[in-house]
Motif scaffolding. Structure first.
Motif, PDB file in Angstrom:
ATOM      1  N   TYR A  51      13.132   7.481  -2.985  1.00 46.54           N
ATOM      2  CA  TYR A  51      12.882   8.482  -1.936  1.00 46.54           C
ATOM      3  C   TYR A  51      14.048   8.532  -0.951  1.00 46.54           C
ATOM      4  CZ  TYR A  51      11.134  10.206   2.554  1.00 46.54           C
ATOM      5  OH  TYR A  51      11.003  10.867   3.761  1.00 46.54           O
ATOM      6  N   TYR A  57      10.083   2.801  -5.375  1.00 42.78           N
ATOM      7  CA  TYR A  57       9.733   4.163  -4.962  1.00 42.78           C
ATOM      8  C   TYR A  57      10.448   4.518  -3.660  1.00 42.78           C
ATOM      9  CZ  TYR A  57       6.998   8.242  -3.604  1.00 42.78           C
ATOM     10  OH  TYR A  57       6.622   9.509  -3.222  1.00 42.78           O
ATOM     11  N   THR A  63       0.842  -1.200   0.000  1.00 41.51           N
ATOM     12  CA  THR A  63       0.000   0.000   0.000  1.00 41.51           C
ATOM     13  C   THR A  63       0.872   1.243   0.000  1.00 41.51           C
ATOM     14  OG1 THR A  63      -1.711  -1.166   1.265  1.00 41.51           O
ATOM     15  CG2 THR A  63      -1.808   1.251   1.240  1.00 41.51           C
ATOM     16  N   LEU A  64       0.608   2.137  -0.933  1.00 39.89           N
ATOM     17  CA  LEU A  64       1.345   3.398  -0.976  1.00 39.89           C
ATOM     18  C   LEU A  64       0.416   4.453  -1.564  1.00 39.89           C
ATOM     19  CD1 LEU A  64       3.971   4.924  -0.500  1.00 39.89           C
ATOM     20  CD2 LEU A  64       4.768   4.154  -2.737  1.00 39.89           C
ATOM     21  N   ASN A  65      -0.228   5.248  -0.687  1.00 41.33           N
ATOM     22  CA  ASN A  65      -1.217   6.206  -1.160  1.00 41.33           C
ATOM     23  C   ASN A  65      -0.662   7.622  -1.171  1.00 41.33           C
ATOM     24  OD1 ASN A  65      -1.411   7.216   1.561  1.00 41.33           O
ATOM     25  ND2 ASN A  65      -2.742   5.470   2.031  1.00 41.33           N
ATOM     26  N   SER A  66      -1.408   8.537  -1.764  1.00 47.26           N
ATOM     27  CA  SER A  66      -0.947   9.923  -1.937  1.00 47.26           C
ATOM     28  C   SER A  66      -0.779  10.623  -0.595  1.00 47.26           C
ATOM     29  CB  SER A  66      -1.924  10.687  -2.825  1.00 47.26           C
ATOM     30  OG  SER A  66      -3.231  10.668  -2.266  1.00 47.26           O
ATOM     31  N   ARG A  67      -1.638  10.307   0.384  1.00 52.92           N
ATOM     32  CA  ARG A  67      -1.521  10.945   1.699  1.00 52.92           C
ATOM     33  C   ARG A  67      -0.190  10.606   2.339  1.00 52.92           C
ATOM     34  NH1 ARG A  67      -5.648  10.157   6.931  1.00 52.92           N
ATOM     35  NH2 ARG A  67      -4.582  11.660   8.299  1.00 52.92           N
ATOM     36  N   LYS A 121       2.589   9.576   0.767  1.00 47.86           N
ATOM     37  CA  LYS A 121       3.662  10.191  -0.019  1.00 47.86           C
ATOM     38  C   LYS A 121       3.844  11.656   0.382  1.00 47.86           C
ATOM     39  CE  LYS A 121       3.395   7.306  -4.190  1.00 47.86           C
ATOM     40  NZ  LYS A 121       3.112   7.299  -5.650  1.00 47.86           N
ATOM     41  N   ARG A 122       2.729  12.330   0.627  1.00 42.96           N
ATOM     42  CA  ARG A 122       2.798  13.738   0.997  1.00 42.96           C
ATOM     43  C   ARG A 122       3.447  13.914   2.373  1.00 42.96           C
ATOM     44  NH1 ARG A 122      -2.003  14.550   0.328  1.00 42.96           N
ATOM     45  NH2 ARG A 122      -2.799  14.419   2.458  1.00 42.96           N
ATOM     46  N   GLU A 133       7.269  13.428   2.444  1.00 46.67           N
ATOM     47  CA  GLU A 133       8.069  14.562   1.987  1.00 46.67           C
ATOM     48  C   GLU A 133       8.184  15.637   3.068  1.00 46.67           C
ATOM     49  OE1 GLU A 133       9.819  14.490  -0.637  1.00 46.67           O
ATOM     50  OE2 GLU A 133       8.947  12.691  -1.546  1.00 46.67           O
ATOM     51  N   ASN A 187       6.674  -0.515  -5.376  1.00 41.63           N
ATOM     52  CA  ASN A 187       6.720   0.346  -4.195  1.00 41.63           C
ATOM     53  C   ASN A 187       8.115   0.346  -3.564  1.00 41.63           C
ATOM     54  OD1 ASN A 187       4.040   1.067  -4.511  1.00 41.63           O
ATOM     55  ND2 ASN A 187       3.280  -0.491  -3.087  1.00 41.63           N
TER      56      ASN A 187
END
Length: 478
Positions: A271, A267, A221-225, A227-228, A231, A264
């Motif tokens: 990162y 990714y 599982t890797l969602n936009s929330r 990822k944000r 960062e 993932n």
């Protein structure tokens, strides 16, 4: 301290402490273990502990006590007094045993030595915090159990979901602690699926954006929330993966998709390199994947990624600890035939850990094995009845309770009766006598302290399923 009670300490031999301290890398060696002074771990059902290795010295339970009451309360202060007196009898028997046996490299307390040099401006607060507070998980890994996977608890165990006590009030109470913390760890369940975890990450990045946040994920599982928030914070990721071959991986990690996990992982590696962060893979050493461990080492070496192992002891149909010595010898010879390139620091570390698996196998092949505090005679006696194994386990539990200083003397017998009553209820609920006998035979190999920690914290229905799985046994494919 309660004036009506005098604490009598039983410190470790000073000569052993001197020799142990010579192996430690920290500058401050006045304290045998920094965990109670620097670390707090929140587990399922609200329990708070000093570390994952000591599950007997419970510091408190949320929401019965607040986070502040738990950290500054008497149970935590009592554990600290014992550690300061070099007495490791308050649930720290595993480290005590390894020090007494001069197995200094296996002393788990060393994992907290680096915390001695972590200053936070106020040493009254923990610099390390760990959270395993939500068992929400989308996978049903065959070596896992319902305590750590909501999917297993629902589908395999057919039990109702856990009702975890952690809430927004808990997150608000953490706000007092988060500005002082240096490192925070998250495990699951699958942490990326736990809403409470996301709230803690966001609060931490707001109050202390430099704090190191370690997350152990299954990589599915890797969602936009996330990822944000990655960062915005100082995230260091770890992914658990047991094979690079689709058939093997997806037969172990049920409901998974290897292509998604590999994507993932790529990714996370990108990162980590962009932000100079740590990234690692973790794999279970077990029956189903032992042939593929060298391939995982090569995969990690090619990417300069650190690899760590989890040794599976239960369920027995996944555990190489429980297979025949002949099969263990076969695996040993197979591993000894491998050589790996070691041109970087991470590659050297990976080969060293692979060599540790070889040493582990060698110790199992001997007449007895002492690994992570577990001591077993390989050619153990076969008892005839369930009652014989129950008696062995009861005696082991009783001895551990009587030697445990986490329990006041005036309540030890009551506590022992409660633990043994729970053990008896587990046995009663397993009406398959051959399965129960096989389960108890394997469980009897565990030290009493480990059994007690499970009986004290885990709910009865989960323990019944755990005992059942302990009776399954297969042999690995050649």
């Amino acid at each position: 301290m309660n004036d009506s009670k005098i604490e009598i300490f039983k410190p470790i031999n000073p000569d052993l402490i001197r020799d142990y301290n010579q192996t430690r890398q920290c500058s401050d060696k006045e304290i045998l273990c920094f965990a109670p002074f620097k670390s707090i771990r929140f587990a399922h059902n609200g329990y708070a502990l000093a570390c994952c290795h000591n599950r007997s010295a419970i510091l408190g339970k949320y929401p019965e006590q607040s986070v502040r009451e738990i950290w500054f309360g008497e149970p935590a202060q009592k554990l600290r007094r014992y550690i300061l007196a070099n007495d490791l009898s308050m649930g720290c028997q595993k480290c005590k045993q390894n020090i007494n046996n001069r197995a200094f490299g296996s002393v788990d307390a060393q994992k907290f030595d680096y915390a001695s040099d972590l200053e936070n401006g106020n040493t009254d607060y923990p610099v390390l915090m760990e959270f395993q507070i939500d068992n929400t998980c989308n996978l049903e890994c065959i070596q896992c159990r319902g305590d750590n996977s909501s999917s297993i608890r629902k589908n395999r165990d057919q039990l109702p979901p856990f009702i975890e006590p952690y809430d927004d009030i808990f997150v608000d109470q953490l706000a007092e602690f988060l500005p002082h913390v240096k490192k925070i760890g998250f495990a699951g369940g699958e942490p990326l699926l736990g809403p409470i975890n996301a709230k803690i990450w966001e609060r931490c990045t707001e109050l202390n954006p430099t704090a190191r946040i370690n997350v152990m994920t299954n990589g599915t599982t890797l969602n936009s929330r996330f990822k944000r928030v990655m960062e915005q914070g100082n995230f260091h990721m770890s992914v658990s993966i047991d094979s690079m071959i689709r058939e093997t991986y997806e037969s172990i990690r049920l409901n998974s998709n290897l292509d998604i996990v590999i994507s993932n992982i790529d990714y996370f590696i990108d990162y980590s390199r962009r932000n100079n962060r740590h990234f690692s893979l973790h794999t279970c050493f077990m029956i189903q994947n032992w042939r593929e461990i060298p391939d995982i080492v090569n995969y990690c070496n090619e990417r300069d990624v650190l690899l760590y192992y989890h040794i599976v002891y239960f369920p027995t149909d996944c555990s190489l600890f429980h297979v025949s010595i002949e099969i263990q010898r076969e695996i040993l010879e197979y591993y000894q035939s491998y050589t790996f390139k070691t041109t970087s620091h991470d590659q050297v570390e990976n080969v060293a850990r692979f060599d540790s698996l070889i040493s582990l196998l060698e110790s199992w092949i001997q007449s007895s094995s002492a690994v992570d505090g577990i001591t077993v005679t390989m050619d153990d006696e076969e008892f005839e009845s369930v009652e014989d194994y129950k008696t062995m386990i009861v005696n082991s539990i009783s001895q551990s309770v009587h030697e445990d200083h986490t329990i006041d003397e005036d309540v030890k017998e009551k506590h022992l009766a409660q633990v043994l009553d729970k053990f008896e209820k587990i046995c009663i609920q397993i009406d398959d006598n051959p399965l129960l006998k096989s389960s108890l035979k394997n469980i009897s190999k565990l030290p009493g302290g480990m059994l007690i920690s499970e009986l004290e914290i885990a709910p009865l229905d989960s323990l019944v399923e755990m005992v059942k799985t302990a009776g399954r046994k297969t042999q690995p494919k050649r």
